[in-house]
Scaffold this active site. Structure first.
Site, PDB file in Angstrom:
ATOM      1  N   HIS A 241     -11.200  -6.073   7.791  1.00 12.60           N
ATOM      2  CA  HIS A 241     -11.840  -5.683   6.429  1.00 12.60           C
ATOM      3  C   HIS A 241     -13.306  -4.876   6.682  1.00 12.60           C
ATOM      4  O   HIS A 241     -13.930  -4.809   5.649  1.00 12.60           O
ATOM      5  CB  HIS A 241     -12.179  -7.089   5.741  1.00 12.60           C
ATOM      6  CG  HIS A 241     -11.090  -7.967   5.576  1.00 12.60           C
ATOM      7  ND1 HIS A 241     -10.569  -8.783   6.313  1.00 12.60           N
ATOM      8  CD2 HIS A 241     -10.583  -8.295   4.335  1.00 12.60           C
ATOM      9  CE1 HIS A 241      -9.617  -9.430   5.705  1.00 12.60           C
ATOM     10  NE2 HIS A 241      -9.534  -8.926   4.451  1.00 12.60           N
TER      11      HIS A 241
ATOM     12  N   GLU B  85       0.785  -1.039  -0.071  1.00  6.66           N
ATOM     13  CA  GLU B  85      -0.006   0.050   0.158  1.00  6.66           C
ATOM     14  C   GLU B  85       0.871   0.891  -0.171  1.00  6.66           C
ATOM     15  O   GLU B  85       0.706   2.200  -0.699  1.00  6.66           O
ATOM     16  CB  GLU B  85      -0.957   0.029   1.404  1.00  6.66           C
ATOM     17  CG  GLU B  85      -2.307  -0.897   0.914  1.00  6.66           C
ATOM     18  CD  GLU B  85      -1.736  -2.374   1.149  1.00  6.66           C
ATOM     19  OE1 GLU B  85      -2.464  -3.069   0.608  1.00  6.66           O
ATOM     20  OE2 GLU B  85      -1.019  -2.941   1.705  1.00  6.66           O
TER      21      GLU B  85
END
Length: 333
Positions: free
Chosen positions: A124, A55
């Site tokens: 998540h 990321e």
């Protein structure tokens, strides 16, 4: 909503040769939620391409692309994964235009699914929007309908500042009313589902009045717009519901006008309570509308706990907690 986002990306890729889409699995596979399906085949591997699972690398590359003159649209597969790239966003993207006195800009739009809806637990399902609203130089956008998702995404991509574009995955395929763990209806049968063809913009910084009312103002965004709407209808309260759409820039004029009219304010968001964006909203309403308030401001939010897995539905602000807050607000003075 997924189709609307895909359409916005498709239009911008065709319209502007400087737009590129990058991220984990966004190319050949079309994204974990299929939001980029078909785009690589149509526009080519140099315009829509997969990245390593990094990321900070994805965001860092996008910052460099923006400084070079491109308009990158990186996807972070889940908002929970955005933290390794936080330093790039805060220390580089948000500051680049100011540090360079306007010589360089960082026109990147970071797309990411956020919030609950898939029983994904702590890794998540997080709602970290408040982290980004605190950073000067970043804009934060959260749509609640397919129409707004497309128009806001196009506006974000065309904006010269870095934008965090959070997509509520709980309403990717249809709106929720707070009672069920699946959409109550598909978007195709919802009044907010119509999406115009072609290019259009929904301006950043303008709230949407979902419904007008006189008795109570509800401030919400994302999934909670639909939950609040359903609860207010069930309670029979004449509520004015504002979909904020963008948290930064914030349409404070619309908020002030509504609260001054109704005298009561309910703030709803899925993120944890302490330090949540609702606290900022509450402070702004108190500062600007104090003498018009007829009851204390109410906040209904997620709990101050790590995100539960099997108890996800109990974590969401739902009909019971919203109903209790509305009852308190509507009590005679």
């Amino acid at each position: 909503m997924i189709e609307a986002i895909n359409d916005a990306l498709d239009i911008m890729l065709a319209r502007d040769p400087d737009v590129v889409v990058l991220g984990e699995d966004v190319g050949y596979f079309g994204g974990v939620f299929r939001a980029t399906a078909g785009l690589q085949k149509k526009h080519g591997r140099t315009r829509v391409f997969d990245t390593p699972i990094s990321e900070c690398g994805i965001i860092g590359v996008a910052v460099g692309m923006g400084a070079y003159g491109l308009r990158p649209v990186p996807e972070i597969q889940f908002a929970d994964y955005i933290y390794p790239g936080l330093d790039q966003l805060v220390s580089e993207a948000a500051r680049l235009r100011y540090r360079s006195a306007g010589e360089f800009i960082a026109p990147l739009t970071v797309r990411s699914p956020f919030g609950g809806g898939i029983f994904g637990g702590q890794t998540h399902s997080q709602s970290p929007e408040a982290l980004f609203t605190h950073v000067a130089g970043l804009k934060t956008v959260i749509p609640s309908t397919p129409h707004d998702a497309k128009g806001l995404l196009i506006a974000a991509i065309e904006d010269n500042d870095p934008v965090i574009f959070f997509e509520p995955k709980r309403i990717y395929n249809g709106p929720f009313d707070g009672y069920y763990d699946k959409p109550v209806e598909p978007w195709s049968r919802h009044p907010d589902s119509e999406v115009p063809e072609g290019h259009y913009r929904v301006p950043l910084g303008k709230a949407r009045i979902v419904q007008a009312g006189e008795a109570l103002t509800v401030l919400a965004y994302g999934t909670m717009v639909h939950v609040a709407r359903a609860v207010c209808a069930e309670k029979g309260v004449d509520a004015e519901i504002l979909d904020l759409r963008t948290l930064v820039p914030l349409d404070i004029d619309a908020i002030e006008a509504s609260v001054r009219k109704t005298g009561r304010c309910l703030i709803v968001h899925e993120a944890t309570r302490t330090g949540g964006f609702g606290a900022e909203l509450s402070a702004l309403v108190q500062e600007r509308c104090f003498y018009h308030l007829e009851a204390p401001i109410e906040r209904v939010t997620g709990f101050d706990t790590p995100y539960p897995h099997s108890l996800e539905w109990a974590y969401f602000p739902g009909p019971v907690r919203l109903g209790e807050a509305i009852d308190r607000l509507m009590m005679p003075a």
